[in-house]
Design a protein around this motif. Sequence first.
Motif, mmCIF file in Angstrom:
data_model
loop_
_atom_site.group_PDB
_atom_site.id
_atom_site.type_symbol
_atom_site.label_atom_id
_atom_site.label_comp_id
_atom_site.label_asym_id
_atom_site.label_seq_id
_atom_site.Cartn_x
_atom_site.Cartn_y
_atom_site.Cartn_z
ATOM 1 N N TRP A 198 30.469 31.293 39.279
ATOM 2 C CA TRP A 198 30.869 30.616 40.523
ATOM 3 C C TRP A 198 30.301 29.212 40.632
ATOM 4 O O TRP A 198 30.878 28.348 41.283
ATOM 5 C CB TRP A 198 30.392 31.421 41.745
ATOM 6 C CG TRP A 198 30.915 32.810 41.795
ATOM 7 C CD1 TRP A 198 30.204 33.964 41.599
ATOM 8 C CD2 TRP A 198 32.261 33.218 42.050
ATOM 9 N NE1 TRP A 198 31.027 35.059 41.710
ATOM 10 C CE2 TRP A 198 32.292 34.631 41.995
ATOM 11 C CE3 TRP A 198 33.448 32.532 42.319
ATOM 12 C CZ2 TRP A 198 33.453 35.371 42.195
ATOM 13 C CZ3 TRP A 198 34.610 33.271 42.513
ATOM 14 C CH2 TRP A 198 34.601 34.671 42.454
ATOM 15 N N ALA A 199 29.138 28.978 39.997
ATOM 16 C CA ALA A 199 28.476 27.679 40.133
ATOM 17 C C ALA A 199 28.735 26.773 38.928
ATOM 18 O O ALA A 199 28.016 25.812 38.705
ATOM 19 C CB ALA A 199 26.970 27.884 40.317
ATOM 20 N N GLN A 251 36.162 26.953 41.151
ATOM 21 C CA GLN A 251 35.931 26.729 42.591
ATOM 22 C C GLN A 251 36.946 25.745 43.170
ATOM 23 O O GLN A 251 37.536 24.946 42.443
ATOM 24 C CB GLN A 251 34.529 26.151 42.814
ATOM 25 C CG GLN A 251 34.366 24.708 42.313
ATOM 26 C CD GLN A 251 33.086 24.057 42.819
ATOM 27 O OE1 GLN A 251 32.105 23.979 42.101
ATOM 28 N NE2 GLN A 251 33.101 23.607 44.070
ATOM 29 N N CYS A 252 37.118 25.805 44.483
ATOM 30 C CA CYS A 252 37.814 24.739 45.197
ATOM 31 C C CYS A 252 36.865 23.554 45.218
ATOM 32 O O CYS A 252 35.654 23.727 45.371
ATOM 33 C CB CYS A 252 38.121 25.148 46.637
ATOM 34 S SG CYS A 252 39.175 26.600 46.759
ATOM 35 N N LEU A 260 41.135 30.026 39.579
ATOM 36 C CA LEU A 260 41.406 31.173 38.699
ATOM 37 C C LEU A 260 40.325 32.238 38.801
ATOM 38 O O LEU A 260 40.617 33.431 38.742
ATOM 39 C CB LEU A 260 41.518 30.693 37.250
ATOM 40 C CG LEU A 260 42.711 29.798 36.950
ATOM 41 C CD1 LEU A 260 42.683 29.340 35.489
ATOM 42 C CD2 LEU A 260 44.008 30.545 37.248
ATOM 43 N N LEU A 261 39.078 31.813 38.949
ATOM 44 C CA LEU A 261 37.995 32.795 39.008
ATOM 45 C C LEU A 261 38.126 33.687 40.244
ATOM 46 O O LEU A 261 37.929 34.900 40.163
ATOM 47 C CB LEU A 261 36.636 32.083 38.996
ATOM 48 C CG LEU A 261 35.408 32.999 38.979
ATOM 49 C CD1 LEU A 261 35.386 33.867 37.727
ATOM 50 C CD2 LEU A 261 34.119 32.188 39.072
ATOM 51 N N GLU A 262 38.499 33.101 41.381
ATOM 52 C CA GLU A 262 38.703 33.921 42.587
ATOM 53 C C GLU A 262 39.891 34.842 42.402
ATOM 54 O O GLU A 262 39.865 36.012 42.802
ATOM 55 C CB GLU A 262 38.933 33.023 43.809
ATOM 56 C CG GLU A 262 37.666 32.387 44.330
ATOM 57 C CD GLU A 262 37.889 31.638 45.648
ATOM 58 O OE1 GLU A 262 38.452 32.217 46.590
ATOM 59 O OE2 GLU A 262 37.499 30.451 45.701
ATOM 60 N N PRO A 293 29.712 38.857 43.811
ATOM 61 C CA PRO A 293 30.669 38.132 44.651
ATOM 62 C C PRO A 293 30.317 36.652 44.771
ATOM 63 O O PRO A 293 29.190 36.260 44.468
ATOM 64 C CB PRO A 293 30.550 38.821 46.016
ATOM 65 C CG PRO A 293 29.475 39.803 45.917
ATOM 66 C CD PRO A 293 28.949 39.861 44.539
ATOM 67 N N PRO A 294 31.277 35.823 45.199
ATOM 68 C CA PRO A 294 31.015 34.384 45.338
ATOM 69 C C PRO A 294 29.979 34.111 46.413
ATOM 70 O O PRO A 294 29.759 34.936 47.301
ATOM 71 C CB PRO A 294 32.370 33.806 45.735
ATOM 72 C CG PRO A 294 33.187 34.944 46.208
ATOM 73 C CD PRO A 294 32.655 36.171 45.547
ATOM 74 N N PRO A 295 29.339 32.935 46.362
ATOM 75 C CA PRO A 295 28.391 32.563 47.415
ATOM 76 C C PRO A 295 29.098 32.574 48.772
ATOM 77 O O PRO A 295 30.298 32.288 48.840
ATOM 78 C CB PRO A 295 27.986 31.126 47.049
ATOM 79 C CG PRO A 295 28.425 30.910 45.641
ATOM 80 C CD PRO A 295 29.517 31.868 45.364
ATOM 81 N N VAL A 296 28.368 32.892 49.847
ATOM 82 C CA VAL A 296 29.000 33.023 51.163
ATOM 83 C C VAL A 296 29.592 31.701 51.657
ATOM 84 O O VAL A 296 30.606 31.683 52.343
ATOM 85 C CB VAL A 296 28.013 33.572 52.229
ATOM 86 C CG1 VAL A 296 27.830 35.063 52.030
ATOM 87 C CG2 VAL A 296 26.671 32.847 52.187
#
Length: 597
Positions: free
Chosen positions: A98-99, A107-108, A412-414, A586-589
């Motif tokens: 995610w990072a 990420q967006c 794509l990752l999401e 899960p992705p960061p909040v």
Amino acid sequence: MAKFSMAASNLCVAIVALAAVAAAAVGEAAAVEHTFVVSEMKMTHLCNETLVTVVNGQLPGPAIEVTEGDSVAVHVVNKSPHNITIHWHGLKQRLNCWADGVPMVTQCPIRPGHNFTYRLNVTGQEGTLWWHAHVSCLRASLHGAFIIRPRHAYPFPKPDKEIPIVIGEWWSMNLAQLAKNMEDGYYDDSSSATTINGKLGDLYNCSGVVEDGLVLDVEPGKTYLLRLLNAALYSEYYVKIAGHEFTVVSADANYVRPFTTDVVAIGPGETLDALVVANAIPGRYYMVAVGGQAPKPDIQIPETRSRATVRYAIGAGNGDEAAPPVAPEMPDQHDFMVSFNFHGNLSSLNRPGSPPVPATADESLFVVLRMGSICRRGRLSCKRSGSKESIIVETMNNVSFQLPAVAAATPLLEELYYDHRRNGTVGGSGLDQLYTLPDRPARPFNYTDRALIPWGPNEAWLEPTEKAALARRFRHGAVVDIVFQNAAMMDTDNHPMHLHGHDMFVLAQGHDNYDTVRDVARYNLVDPPLKNTVLVPRLGWAAVRFLADNPGVWYMHCHYELHVSIGMAAVFIIEDGPTLESALPPPPVDFPKCDQQ
Ligand SMILES: *[C@@H]1O[C@H](CO)[C@@H](O)[C@H](O)[C@H]1NC(C)=O
Ligand SMILES: *[C@@H]1O[C@H](CO)[C@@H](O)[C@H](O)[C@H]1NC(C)=O
Ligand SMILES: *[C@@H]1O[C@H](CO)[C@@H](O)[C@H](O)[C@H]1NC(C)=O
Ligand SMILES: *[C@@H]1O[C@H](CO)[C@@H](O)[C@H](O)[C@H]1NC(C)=O
Ligand SMILES: *[C@@H]1O[C@H](CO)[C@@H](O)[C@H](O)[C@H]1NC(C)=O
Ligand SMILES: *[C@@H]1O[C@H](CO)[C@@H](O)[C@H](O)[C@H]1NC(C)=O
Ligand SMILES: *[C@@H]1O[C@H](CO)[C@@H](O)[C@H](O)[C@H]1NC(C)=O
Ligand SMILES: *[C@@H]1O[C@H](CO)[C@@H](O)[C@H](O)[C@H]1NC(C)=O
Ligand SMILES: *[C@@H]1O[C@H](CO)[C@@H](O)[C@H](O)[C@H]1NC(C)=O
Ligand SMILES: [Cu+2]
């Protein structure tokens, strides 16, 4: 020209150079914190004022310095008019895809006026890496070193001082315009100067005013650890210091068996640590970086070079102060053997805890890197071989990368993460739009036939290609071999191929066409160097092996900006492992959203 007319809305940049280290006792992991304010500012070089996008008003940007085992939080505050992401180049990012900072892949982007905090754990890596914006061309002014010191000791005598050496380029033209030109198939731009730590050096002047150069003050007998990185968009560099030698100790934050050389070669995306002992007759010596390029008949850009000065301390018997610094004899910009030999001399310093080289591979890919062309405006047929009816692209196994339609709205990752969990299986929805990177090219040819370089009948049949969302899925824990073969289609550039989130063992490199029978026998399975960026030699190949054990969607691409922007890229999808400890969390909040204003 509208290039320089953009209004700078926030020139009074609040420079937040906050680098708080909430360190506990020596030896304990620390939490390192930085704030990166991204904004535009005016800089003047070569009599031209240019609006550049930078972090904290600095070029190069701030260095992040940590000790192995530390955690890092970087608060990115986007006060620029551009969408921004930051990529932590070479950081393994275990379970932290995610990072990784690739827009619409992981990420967006961070929209203008927004902010986002990247949280990173730095484990199992020591040496020099770097960070850069993963936004086409803007990385030329948005980058900095990422220095990871050992928790215990270096595997070599502790240097007296450490000095980052960031090789980059100064572009008088607007970088967003440069990116647009690349997308429009206009490739004739070149940088205004080569820089060392942001300085152009005394080879450049305008109206008689000579540009500032970097000065490295040294004391006789002391040892300096130079932490080199190549942040340039365009060129590999050959670097020398008159009267001094480099002892190379690390590459891409992996220790190498030390070797001594008077010249180092560093491709875009690569990093190197080298010891330099100030053991020359006290005086002043130039450090020169010259950009390498393939010889004619390849298209030539003007030779690029910059120089800095190594200066012995005053009072140390400094010789003749008025005499010009001693200049090194540089290799020819076309001498690609400098790069081939340098990279061939890298081998791992095997130490307890070094990852073992997997003995065999589960999957083997043969990936041909070459140019092709595509008809403009979606036409199926058109004139090629340099005609304006077609546009030149870079390909891997005859496919040029573009993001799939789904990635206009969802990274794509999401897509992968939520699709996977919705159905309990992988696939479906947006991921159907991916195109599998083939194991090998459909139609082999003589990849190093120089008759394919000039436009004309020899290369024309190979030109037609296509764009697709090139991807390859790997089972968690798969050992993957890739032979990258460069083809002499229209050019004979080398390609620095960079894989996110993983290091690759470089098993061998060679000239000419790769030959399985002959070349597998040459694989180094004892001490191959580990690299996140492998320089695939011109008119040659490189064979790599990596363990696909970090779940996520990882970008794999050439680190020449032009090449990646015209499609030399793919995404590697690595599946979750069987346990909670081997599955992507899960992705960061506070993860950026694409639809927020
Ligand atoms: C300075 O800018 C002008 C106008 O854009 C351009 O023509 C010229 O080449 C630039 N000079 C340098 C040294 O980049
Ligand atoms: C980041 O954004 C949040 C929410 O918009 C805001 O509360 C916070 O103050 C911002 N932080 C910085 C450093 O600008
Ligand atoms: C970093 O490591 C700590 C301790 O293992 C873990 O709790 C945290 O989630 C990790 N953070 C990231 C961003 O990987
Ligand atoms: C300025 O640059 C030109 C061209 O590179 C060079 O010939 C000249 O010697 C330089 N002048 C100074 C004062 O450095
Ligand atoms: C190492 O470099 C030397 C020249 O500096 C060269 O002769 C030798 O072949 C190189 N080794 C490898 C393995 O490429
Ligand atoms: C997964 O779910 C999505 C949306 O719920 C659906 O469109 C897709 O077809 C499903 N995929 C599979 C393999 O069932
Ligand atoms: C490939 O082409 C080159 C000429 O550029 C030639 O020397 C070489 O023998 C050819 N290789 C094969 C395998 O045909
Ligand atoms: C490359 O791909 C294009 C488009 O799919 C195809 O028409 C062409 O035949 C392929 N070329 C080769 C050499 O395989
Ligand atoms: C910035 O990102 C958003 C969200 O992904 C996108 O809708 C927008 O078009 C982007 N803007 C630019 C200038 O690329
Ligand atoms: Cu390339």
